[in-house]
Design a protein around this motif. Structure first.
Motif, PDB file in Angstrom:
ATOM      1  N   ASP A  50       0.664  -0.883   0.070  1.00 18.93           N
ATOM      2  CA  ASP A  50       0.225  -0.282  -0.127  1.00 18.93           C
ATOM      3  C   ASP A  50       1.232   0.844   0.227  1.00 18.93           C
ATOM      4  O   ASP A  50       1.087   1.220   1.126  1.00 18.93           O
ATOM      5  N   PRO A  51       0.748   1.317  -1.032  1.00 17.32           N
ATOM      6  CA  PRO A  51       0.803   0.944  -2.137  1.00 17.32           C
ATOM      7  C   PRO A  51       1.492   0.147  -2.937  1.00 17.32           C
ATOM      8  O   PRO A  51       2.517   0.264  -2.718  1.00 17.32           O
ATOM      9  N   LEU A  52       1.017  -0.386  -3.957  1.00 15.64           N
ATOM     10  CA  LEU A  52       1.723  -1.905  -4.349  1.00 15.64           C
ATOM     11  C   LEU A  52       2.667  -1.413  -5.538  1.00 15.64           C
ATOM     12  O   LEU A  52       2.396  -0.246  -6.847  1.00 15.64           O
ATOM     13  N   LEU A  53       3.663  -1.782  -5.179  1.00 17.54           N
ATOM     14  CA  LEU A  53       4.792  -0.846  -4.977  1.00 17.54           C
ATOM     15  C   LEU A  53       5.946  -2.260  -5.571  1.00 17.54           C
ATOM     16  O   LEU A  53       5.633  -3.486  -5.131  1.00 17.54           O
ATOM     17  N   VAL A  54       6.406  -1.916  -6.853  1.00 13.45           N
ATOM     18  CA  VAL A  54       7.920  -2.990  -6.961  1.00 13.45           C
ATOM     19  C   VAL A  54       9.111  -2.708  -7.583  1.00 13.45           C
ATOM     20  O   VAL A  54       9.201  -1.877  -7.943  1.00 13.45           O
TER      21      VAL A  54
END
Length: 162
Positions: A50-54
């Motif tokens: 959260d947030p969706l990060l890579v």
């Protein structure tokens, strides 16, 4: 070992020891102006929910990463255990890496590799210097899970899950 004075032998030793850490195998793809672009990347990880990060870490010598960076949107295809030839095709310096693999345009136009066990469509947020690699952080915009087990790379060899 004093890493500030890394020698050729110390680098080989470090590669051997780091190779004991098993990694998944991904192919990062994008729709570039001259056609689809992609490269094999083992340095991929989740970073945040959260947030969706890579994050991923392409080599600074990569000729493909600048094309993907310029596209801004890319796909991280997590290869399935029977996709060793796909990994090899995108790891080499062949000009037409997509000629020998099945793929289709996905969300935001990114190339999705057929039969990948998962994929993440990402938008590049930022990059950091990471020695001989670039550390790229991206926001995940879409994702899907396929079937099957992932391809694993350990100690210089492809492997499946036990």
């Amino acid at each position: 070992m004093n890493m500030s004075s890394t020698t050729r032998s110390a680098t080989a030793d470090a590669r051997d020891v780091l190779g004991r850490f098993a990694t998944g195998v991904t192919v990062v793809t994008a729709a570039a102006p001259a056609g689809p672009a992609g490269f094999t990347c083992q340095s991929f990880t989740s970073l945040s929910l959260d947030p969706l990060l890579v994050s991923l870490a392409p080599a600074r010598t990569s000729r493909t990463w600048p094309l993907i960076r310029a596209a801004g949107t890319f796909c991280v295809n997590v290869l399935a255990e029977d996709q060793r030839t796909v990994s090899d095709a995108f790891a080499g310096s062949t000009a037409d890496r997509f000629g020998s693999v099945d793929w289709s345009p996905g969300p935001r136009g990114v190339p999705l590799l057929a039969d990948a066990c998962a994929w993440f469509v990402c938008e590049l947020l930022t990059e950091y210097e990471g020695g001989d690699h670039t550390i790229a952080v991206a926001r995940v915009r879409d994702f899907r899970a396929g079937t099957g087990d992932p391809l694993v790379f350990h100690h210089g060899r492809y492997r499946g899950l036990a």
